[in-house]
Design an enzyme around this catalytic site. Structure first.
Site, short mmCIF file in Angstrom:
data_model
loop_
_atom_site.label_atom_id
_atom_site.label_comp_id
_atom_site.label_asym_id
_atom_site.label_seq_id
_atom_site.Cartn_x
_atom_site.Cartn_y
_atom_site.Cartn_z
N SER A 6 -22.98 -18.41 -49.02
CA SER A 6 -23.31 -19.70 -48.40
C SER A 6 -23.91 -19.46 -47.02
CB SER A 6 -22.04 -20.55 -48.26
OG SER A 6 -22.29 -21.61 -47.36
N HIS A 42 -26.31 -20.23 -51.78
CA HIS A 42 -25.72 -21.56 -51.70
C HIS A 42 -26.14 -22.19 -50.37
CE1 HIS A 42 -22.61 -24.56 -52.71
NE2 HIS A 42 -22.30 -24.55 -51.41
N ASP A 92 -25.88 -25.43 -47.89
CA ASP A 92 -25.05 -26.59 -47.59
C ASP A 92 -25.79 -27.60 -46.74
OD1 ASP A 92 -22.46 -25.99 -48.80
OD2 ASP A 92 -22.45 -24.27 -47.45
N MET A 128 -25.58 -31.19 -44.89
CA MET A 128 -24.59 -32.15 -44.36
C MET A 128 -25.29 -33.17 -43.47
SD MET A 128 -21.49 -29.59 -43.34
CE MET A 128 -21.05 -28.17 -44.35
N HIS A 164 -26.28 -27.79 -52.13
CA HIS A 164 -25.05 -28.60 -52.16
C HIS A 164 -25.23 -29.77 -51.20
CE1 HIS A 164 -20.41 -28.52 -51.21
NE2 HIS A 164 -20.80 -29.68 -51.71
N MET A 193 -24.03 -32.67 -49.30
CA MET A 193 -22.84 -33.38 -48.80
C MET A 193 -23.37 -34.53 -47.95
SD MET A 193 -20.62 -29.99 -47.92
CE MET A 193 -22.07 -28.97 -47.98
N MET A 220 -14.34 -28.11 -54.99
CA MET A 220 -14.17 -27.80 -53.56
C MET A 220 -12.73 -27.31 -53.34
SD MET A 220 -17.01 -28.19 -51.92
CE MET A 220 -16.26 -27.66 -50.37
N PHE A 235 -17.11 -27.77 -43.11
CA PHE A 235 -17.09 -26.61 -42.23
C PHE A 235 -16.84 -25.33 -43.02
CE2 PHE A 235 -15.54 -30.35 -40.03
CZ PHE A 235 -16.40 -30.40 -38.93
N GLY A 236 -17.37 -24.24 -42.50
CA GLY A 236 -17.04 -22.93 -43.05
C GLY A 236 -15.73 -22.44 -42.45
N GLY A 237 -15.21 -21.38 -43.01
CA GLY A 237 -14.06 -20.69 -42.42
C GLY A 237 -12.74 -21.41 -42.52
N ASP A 248 -15.81 -23.39 -54.09
CA ASP A 248 -16.43 -23.35 -52.76
C ASP A 248 -15.38 -23.66 -51.69
OD1 ASP A 248 -18.05 -23.60 -50.52
OD2 ASP A 248 -19.22 -25.28 -51.30
N GLY A 249 -15.14 -22.69 -50.82
CA GLY A 249 -14.26 -22.92 -49.68
C GLY A 249 -13.10 -21.94 -49.63
N GLY A 250 -13.06 -21.14 -48.57
CA GLY A 250 -11.95 -20.22 -48.39
C GLY A 250 -11.95 -19.05 -49.36
N GLY A 265 -18.97 -18.08 -47.61
CA GLY A 265 -19.75 -18.15 -46.38
C GLY A 265 -19.23 -17.19 -45.35
C1 DX5 Z 1 -18.07 -26.33 -46.79
C2 DX5 Z 1 -19.24 -25.78 -47.55
C3 DX5 Z 1 -19.07 -24.37 -47.97
C4 DX5 Z 1 -18.86 -23.40 -46.85
C5 DX5 Z 1 -17.82 -22.44 -47.34
O1 DX5 Z 1 -18.16 -27.69 -46.71
O2 DX5 Z 1 -19.51 -26.53 -48.71
O3 DX5 Z 1 -20.13 -23.93 -48.82
O4 DX5 Z 1 -20.00 -22.68 -46.46
O5 DX5 Z 1 -17.49 -21.61 -46.29
P1 DX5 Z 1 -16.31 -20.56 -46.37
O6 DX5 Z 1 -16.66 -19.63 -47.49
O7 DX5 Z 1 -16.39 -19.91 -45.03
O8 DX5 Z 1 -15.05 -21.30 -46.61
ZN ZN Z 2 -20.98 -25.69 -50.20
#
Ligand code: DX5
Ligand code: ZN
Length: 246
Positions: free
Chosen positions: A28, A53, A55, A57, A87, A89, A158, A164-166, A196-198, A218
């Site tokens: 991502s 991927h 993102d 937003m 993706h 959002m 999700m 957010f990432g991380g 997707d996520g974590g 990501g």
């Molecule tokens: C969050 C995004 C993800 C994000 C995941 O809303 O949709 O794609 O980049 O990030 P990580 O892998 O750091 O959780």
């Molecule tokens: Zn995503």
């Protein structure tokens, strides 16, 4: 438009039970260095990313703003052949699907929670030559997708609240992935399951064992150290989990 595959809609003719699952890493770019975006993305692909991927937003559907069609178009010029898994959002995705398709999206994902007329939106994506995917937030149950599972190329679960990432992986996502995999088997459908996520080295095995095969990461790819090496290790961990599970 390079990278885009015209597909029509309707992915219901599968024989899933007989098909070997292929796990793919989807780096991502949200966590990449945006001043060095194409170069970072290429490193992630070289390390084993099977797709990118992207993102998007809007500051309304999620509390953050990222990028729009011009950046996708620039990235497409720099990386002509990769699959771009876009993706969305955003609120009112119908308004922007044509522009993202034109910019070079290959697959487009929309949130169930953002689409009043989800069936129509999924057809709109296919009408613009992209593969249609649907996403559910952590608080949305899998059964909300019952009526569209035969229309989508992939379903994204999700495993964090989007924006957010991380963030920390939400463990109940494993039950939802397993429920989807079971539904796919029972109904003999062909959609792929994405998460997707974590996703990091400590969670990737669990999501693969639950049934996910498109693995978005990501922070674990771009957030530290060597991007190519991070991607390689994640993919290796995912493949080992599949092998151990077979
Ligand atoms: C969050 C995004 C993800 C994000 C995941 O809303 O949709 O794609 O980049 O990030 P990580 O892998 O750091 O959780
Ligand atoms: Zn995503």
């Amino acid at each position: 438009m390079l990278g885009a595959v015209s597909c029509g809609i309707g992915y219901s003719k599968g024989q899933r039970g007989n098909v070997a699952r292929t796990v793919e890493l989807a780096p991502s770019i949200l966590s990449a260095n945006f001043a060095n975006l194409a170069a970072d993305a290429k490193l992630a692909l070289e390390g084993g990313g099977g797709l990118l991927h992207v993102d998007v937003m809007d500051g309304h559907f999620v509390p953050n703003i990222t990028l729009g069609p011009p950046i996708v178009a620039s990235l497409r010029k720099a990386i002509p052949d990769a699959i771009f898994d876009v993706h969305l959002m955003i609120e009112n995705p119908d308004q922007f699907i044509p522009a993202f398709a034109e910019a070079g999206a290959t697959w487009i994902l929309v949130h169930q929670e953002a689409c009043t007329h989800l069936d129509r939106t999924l057809h709109l994506i296919a009408d613009h030559g992209c593969k249609a995917g649907v996403v559910i937030n952590p608080a949305t149950p899998v059964h909300m997708l019952d009526e569209v599972l035969d229309l989508v190329h992939h379903v994204l679960v999700m495993s964090v609240n989007p924006g957010f990432g991380g963030q920390k992986f939400i463990h109940n996502s494993l039950n939802k992935i397993a429920e989807l995999a079971n539904e796919r088997e029972m109904r003999r459908l062909d959609f792929r399951i994405e998460v997707d996520g974590g996703i990091a080295l400590d969670t990737i095995g669990d999501v693969v064992r639950a049934g996910a095969e498109l693995l978005v990461a990501g922070n674990a790819v771009f957030g530290h150290g060597d991007i190519r090496e991070n991607a390689r290790k994640l993919l290796q961990a995912a493949r080992s989990a599949t092998a151990a599970h077979a």
